[in-house]
Design a protein around this motif. Structure first.
Motif: not given
Length: 171
Positions: A25-42
């Motif tokens: 969760f600490a690693l996830r929390w750190r990466r959380m603020s990054r914008v990631r592409p959202l692919k509707l088809e996935r």
């Protein structure tokens, strides 16, 4: 009547599980603020894979009696929780390219931490003095149903909201 207690070695197992969860969760929390592409088809992939696991589990060891009802309730509860978690995810549309992006919400991660904590408490309650006489297999089936509802409803909510945002951006 003999009271069952948690074995001393079990506490080590709980501590290791908690330490691993904290690191993840600490690693996830750190990466959380990054914008990631959202692919509707996935968006359908995770619920489909988990649905296959759930079906295989229920076929291998089907719930008995009232456990089916409890699994259905857990599925509906999971769907409600998943819908709320999906609403916590921030979805944006690039005005020029109409590309969809998502940013995980800190509340969504804390939400999952709370669910995992409840699961661990239930696990300890089942191992220790089981005053409710709960069957560990039935509880596992309910948790599988809860997770299936959670993953599916979260993705459905995100899909519907992303489609609305995309339609509004194109208009």
């Amino acid at each position: 009547m003999q009271a069952h207690t948690v074995q001393p070695n079990a506490w080590i197992s709980y501590a290791i599980t908690a330490a691993i969860m904290v690191v993840v969760f600490a690693l996830r929390w750190r990466r959380m603020s990054r914008v990631r592409p959202l692919k509707l088809e996935r968006l359908w992939v995770l619920p489909a894979l988990y649905g296959a696991v759930a079906v295989a589990t229920f076929i291998a060891t089907p719930p008995r009696g009232l456990a089916w009802l409890f699994c259905a309730v857990a599925l509906l509860l999971g769907a409600g929780l998943g819908w709320q978690r999906g609403k916590m995810m921030r979805i944006t549309v690039d005005p020029e390219t109409h590309a969809l992006n998502q940013v995980a919400s800190p509340a969504a991660v804390l939400f999952i931490v709370a669910i995992v904590a409840v699961r661990q408490i239930a696990r300890v309650a089942l191992v220790s003095d089981n005053a409710l006489h709960l069957n560990a297999l039935a509880v596992t089936d309910m948790l599988i149903a809860l997770a299936l509802g959670l993953f599916t409803a979260q993705r459905v909510e995100m899909y519907l909201r992303a489609k609305r945002l995309l339609a509004a951006a194109r208009a």
